[in-house]
Scaffold this motif. Structure first.
Motif, PDB file in Angstrom:
ATOM      1  N   LEU A   1     -10.355  -3.907   4.515  1.00 34.12           N
ATOM      2  CA  LEU A   1      -9.565  -3.703   3.231  1.00 34.12           C
ATOM      3  C   LEU A   1      -9.681  -4.584   2.222  1.00 34.12           C
ATOM      4  O   LEU A   1      -9.764  -4.266   1.081  1.00 34.12           O
ATOM      5  CB  LEU A   1      -8.063  -3.551   3.676  1.00 34.12           C
ATOM      6  CG  LEU A   1      -7.753  -2.260   4.527  1.00 34.12           C
ATOM      7  CD1 LEU A   1      -6.209  -2.257   4.956  1.00 34.12           C
ATOM      8  CD2 LEU A   1      -7.924  -0.957   3.736  1.00 34.12           C
ATOM      9  N   ILE A   2      -9.637  -6.030   2.627  1.00 34.96           N
ATOM     10  CA  ILE A   2      -9.978  -6.804   1.557  1.00 34.96           C
ATOM     11  C   ILE A   2     -11.229  -6.819   1.080  1.00 34.96           C
ATOM     12  O   ILE A   2     -11.330  -6.978  -0.257  1.00 34.96           O
ATOM     13  CB  ILE A   2      -9.582  -8.507   2.462  1.00 34.96           C
ATOM     14  CG1 ILE A   2      -8.258  -8.478   2.745  1.00 34.96           C
ATOM     15  CG2 ILE A   2      -9.941  -9.380   1.324  1.00 34.96           C
ATOM     16  CD1 ILE A   2      -7.790  -9.590   3.575  1.00 34.96           C
ATOM     17  N   GLY A   3     -12.224  -6.473   1.793  1.00 32.70           N
ATOM     18  CA  GLY A   3     -13.836  -6.213   1.205  1.00 32.70           C
ATOM     19  C   GLY A   3     -13.717  -5.218   0.167  1.00 32.70           C
ATOM     20  O   GLY A   3     -14.483  -5.340  -0.535  1.00 32.70           O
ATOM     21  N   ILE A   4     -13.073  -4.463   0.744  1.00 28.32           N
ATOM     22  CA  ILE A   4     -12.910  -2.977  -0.234  1.00 28.32           C
ATOM     23  C   ILE A   4     -12.388  -3.375  -1.634  1.00 28.32           C
ATOM     24  O   ILE A   4     -12.754  -2.957  -2.814  1.00 28.32           O
ATOM     25  CB  ILE A   4     -12.445  -1.652   0.326  1.00 28.32           C
ATOM     26  CG1 ILE A   4     -13.274  -1.035   1.450  1.00 28.32           C
ATOM     27  CG2 ILE A   4     -11.974  -0.710  -0.448  1.00 28.32           C
ATOM     28  CD1 ILE A   4     -12.546  -0.226   2.253  1.00 28.32           C
ATOM     29  N   LEU A   5     -11.382  -4.107  -1.712  1.00 30.67           N
ATOM     30  CA  LEU A   5     -10.626  -4.501  -2.795  1.00 30.67           C
ATOM     31  C   LEU A   5     -11.529  -5.564  -3.663  1.00 30.67           C
ATOM     32  O   LEU A   5     -11.703  -5.351  -5.002  1.00 30.67           O
ATOM     33  CB  LEU A   5      -9.217  -5.292  -2.216  1.00 30.67           C
ATOM     34  CG  LEU A   5      -8.499  -5.969  -3.521  1.00 30.67           C
ATOM     35  CD1 LEU A   5      -8.076  -4.952  -4.563  1.00 30.67           C
ATOM     36  CD2 LEU A   5      -7.495  -6.968  -2.963  1.00 30.67           C
ATOM     37  N   GLY A   6     -12.417  -6.279  -2.907  1.00 29.92           N
ATOM     38  CA  GLY A   6     -13.040  -7.112  -3.876  1.00 29.92           C
ATOM     39  C   GLY A   6     -14.378  -6.293  -4.433  1.00 29.92           C
ATOM     40  O   GLY A   6     -14.651  -6.654  -5.635  1.00 29.92           O
TER      41      GLY A   6
END
Length: 81
Positions: free
Chosen positions: A56-61
């Motif tokens: 999820l954090i990677g998708i946000l980035g």
């Protein structure tokens, strides 16, 4: 609105999104390697302890990086000199 002002604002938005995406990717690295089911550790792990949260954090980035590219392209294509 003047096209020159709009172009400057779009470039500023592009830079801001790029900086935010870099910060999010750094946070993603630390979450991937240092967060486990037991909490935050100071031991480097080769596998993700919380893979869903890391994704999820990677998708946000990646979304912020995409917004940076789109803003720069809009400033370049739509707001010609």
């Amino acid at each position: 609105m003047d096209m020159k002002i709009l172009r400057k604002r779009l470039y500023k938005l592009s830079v801001a999104c790029l900086v935010i995406s870099i910060i999010v990717f750094i946070i993603n690295y630390f979450v991937f390697h240092y967060v486990t089911d037991d909490g935050i550790t100071f031991v480097w792990h080769p596998e993700a302890g919380k893979p869903f949260i890391t994704d999820l954090i990677g998708i946000l980035g990646a979304d912020m990086f995409f917004a940076s590219i789109v803003s720069a392209l809009c400033a370049k294509i739509v707001c010609k000199k």
